[in-house]
Design a protein around this motif. Structure first.
Motif, PDB file in Angstrom:
ATOM      1  N   GLU A 125      -4.583   6.755  -2.677  1.00  0.00           N
ATOM      2  CA  GLU A 125      -4.072   5.731  -2.203  1.00  0.00           C
ATOM      3  C   GLU A 125      -3.851   4.751  -3.517  1.00  0.00           C
ATOM      4  N   GLY A 126      -2.531   3.992  -3.364  1.00  0.00           N
ATOM      5  CA  GLY A 126      -2.405   3.040  -4.390  1.00  0.00           C
ATOM      6  C   GLY A 126      -2.100   1.582  -3.824  1.00  0.00           C
ATOM      7  N   ARG A 127      -2.682   0.450  -4.507  1.00  0.00           N
ATOM      8  CA  ARG A 127      -2.150  -0.988  -3.818  1.00  0.00           C
ATOM      9  C   ARG A 127      -1.999  -1.847  -4.925  1.00  0.00           C
ATOM     10  N   ILE A 128      -1.161  -2.634  -4.800  1.00  0.00           N
ATOM     11  CA  ILE A 128      -0.880  -3.763  -5.424  1.00  0.00           C
ATOM     12  C   ILE A 128      -0.801  -5.393  -4.807  1.00  0.00           C
TER      13      ILE A 128
ATOM     14  N   ILE B 290       0.599  -1.222  -0.152  1.00  0.00           N
ATOM     15  CA  ILE B 290       0.108   0.008   0.027  1.00  0.00           C
ATOM     16  C   ILE B 290       0.896   1.223   0.008  1.00  0.00           C
ATOM     17  N   CYS B 291       0.411   2.272  -0.903  1.00  0.00           N
ATOM     18  CA  CYS B 291       0.954   3.489  -0.715  1.00  0.00           C
ATOM     19  C   CYS B 291       0.005   4.603  -0.527  1.00  0.00           C
ATOM     20  N   VAL B 292       0.021   5.431   0.340  1.00  0.00           N
ATOM     21  CA  VAL B 292      -0.756   6.651   0.436  1.00  0.00           C
ATOM     22  C   VAL B 292       0.081   8.094   0.532  1.00  0.00           C
TER      23      VAL B 292
ATOM     24  N   ARG C  56       3.183   2.918  -5.298  1.00  0.00           N
ATOM     25  CA  ARG C  56       3.374   4.145  -5.460  1.00  0.00           C
ATOM     26  C   ARG C  56       3.044   4.819  -6.948  1.00  0.00           C
ATOM     27  N   ALA C  57       3.289   4.007  -7.950  1.00  0.00           N
ATOM     28  CA  ALA C  57       2.746   4.526  -9.207  1.00  0.00           C
ATOM     29  C   ALA C  57       1.074   4.758  -9.185  1.00  0.00           C
TER      30      ALA C  57
END
Length: 199
Positions: free
Chosen positions: A140-143, A124-126, A186-187
């Motif tokens: 927010e991004g999630r993979i 996760i990236c916020v 993050r992208a």
């Protein structure tokens, strides 16, 4: 976008002392004519990450940097979450590696804590954009992916050698930077930020 929040010629503080992150965000924002300054270059202190969520910690760092400089500030908080560990290490991802950033030990701790069939994990990236008046916007991004053992690859950083993203056979650490950066958490967070805030 008719009224972008950030325009060409603007300055933006990246609320991080991490030179790798500064290079990554400077490159991502160069096309928009935005000058990125880092918290490290401005001698800003690193606030204690006392919140209990990625969004909370990102906001805490961005607001502190923006208030200290009078400029908009962007901060990120990110980490690896492992299903079998109840989402840990999560916001404590960096702390699991200790003050010496011993990620091999942190990766071994994950491996020892999960069963052979319990491999589901996600990054996760916020990102939080803060302004001197205290207003914030979060993205927010999630993979999703799987924990891989033993670790593979010598690129990337942190937990990349044990994370294989969904649909891939390689770990993040086996991918070229450009490949990883095209699909990473993050992208994905940056894409939301770009669509919402940049011209």
């Amino acid at each position: 976008m008719t009224n972008p929040i950030l325009k060409s010629g603007d300055k933006l503080v990246l609320a991080s002392h991490n030179k790798g992150k500064l290079a990554e965000f400077s490159s991502l924002l160069a096309d928009f004519g935005i000058t990125v300054l880092s918290a490290g270059d401005l001698d800003l202190p690193e606030p204690d990450e006392t919140e209990t969520t990625f969004a909370g910690n990102a906001a805490l760092k961005a607001v502190a940097a923006s208030k200290a400089t009078g400029l908009p500030a962007l901060a990120d908080d990110s980490g690896l979450c492992v299903s079998a560990l109840g989402g840990a290490p999560g916001i404590y991802s960096a702390r699991w590696a200790g003050p010496d950033k011993d990620f091999p030990a942190a990766m071994a701790r994950i491996h020892e804590g999960i069963g052979e069939d319990e491999r589901d994990a996600w990054f996760i990236c916020v990102l939080c954009l803060a302004f001197p008046d205290g207003t914030t916007r979060s993205f927010e991004g999630r993979i999703n992916g799987q924990i891989t053992w033993p670790p593979r690859g010598d690129k990337g950083h942190g937990y990349d050698p044990i994370f294989t993203p969904e649909g891939e056979t390689r770990t993040f650490a086996e991918m070229a930077d450009a490949e990883k950066n095209a699909i990473s958490h993050r992208a994905r967070a940056f894409k939301s930020f770009r669509e919402s805030c940049l011209d």
